[in-house]
Design a protein around this motif. Structure first.
Motif, PDB file in Angstrom:
ATOM      1  N   LYS A 245     114.172  -5.487  21.233  1.00 50.31           N
ATOM      2  CA  LYS A 245     115.144  -6.563  21.474  1.00 50.31           C
ATOM      3  C   LYS A 245     114.462  -7.656  22.291  1.00 50.31           C
ATOM      4  CE  LYS A 245     118.794  -4.268  19.972  1.00 50.31           C
ATOM      5  NZ  LYS A 245     119.376  -4.542  18.714  1.00 50.31           N
TER       6      LYS A 245
ATOM      7  N   GLU B  50     119.901  -4.285  28.589  1.00 49.76           N
ATOM      8  CA  GLU B  50     120.684  -5.128  27.700  1.00 49.76           C
ATOM      9  C   GLU B  50     122.090  -5.351  28.256  1.00 49.76           C
ATOM     10  OE1 GLU B  50     118.706  -2.587  26.728  1.00 49.76           O
ATOM     11  OE2 GLU B  50     118.137  -2.802  24.631  1.00 49.76           O
TER      12      GLU B  50
ATOM     13  N   GLU C 277     120.496 -13.058  22.257  1.00 49.74           N
ATOM     14  CA  GLU C 277     119.474 -12.239  21.612  1.00 49.74           C
ATOM     15  C   GLU C 277     118.746 -13.081  20.570  1.00 49.74           C
ATOM     16  OE1 GLU C 277     118.968  -8.050  19.182  1.00 49.74           O
ATOM     17  OE2 GLU C 277     120.746  -8.344  20.411  1.00 49.74           O
TER      18      GLU C 277
END
Length: 118
Positions: A23, A101, A109
């Motif tokens: 990510k 996150e 993102e």
């Protein structure tokens, strides 16, 4: 080299070493610490080490510098500071525990599908 290009190099290197669930969070509007967080995990300490080594090699091969490294080959979480990009490589369980996150849930993102082999 700009921070997005450094981020791409790191993501591609991690993907080459089969990092899990990569990510990228754009934190430019939220923090002065960095522009991007790159977060990923691996299933073993050996894989964490291989991912970190590949990221370091590729960043340096492309003219970037590793500013600071926190952790070692026996760590369950290694952090690489490459200027405006902070890379977090976790063991699976550690990533779940720290859940960066969620901590940075207001961050956008970045779509990395073009940088990974999926």
């Amino acid at each position: 080299m700009d921070s997005l290009k450094l981020t791409q190099i790191a993501v591609e290197a991690a993907d080459d070493k089969h990092a899990n669930n990569i990510k990228v969070l754009d934190i430019q509007e939220m923090s002065i610490v960095a522009d991007y967080f790159v977060i990923m995990d691996a299933s073993s300490s050996r894989q964490v080490e291989a991912i970190v080594n590949e990221i370091e090699d590729q960043v340096e091969a492309n003219g970037g510098q590793i500013g600071h490294k926190e952790g070692n080959k026996n760590s369950s979480w290694i952090l690489l500071d490459i200027g405006d990009v902070i890379i977090h490589v976790f063991l699976n369980e550690e990533r779940e525990f720290y859940n960066l996150e969620k901590l940075w849930s207001d961050a956008k993102e970045v779509d990395i599908t073009k940088w990974t082999k999926a």
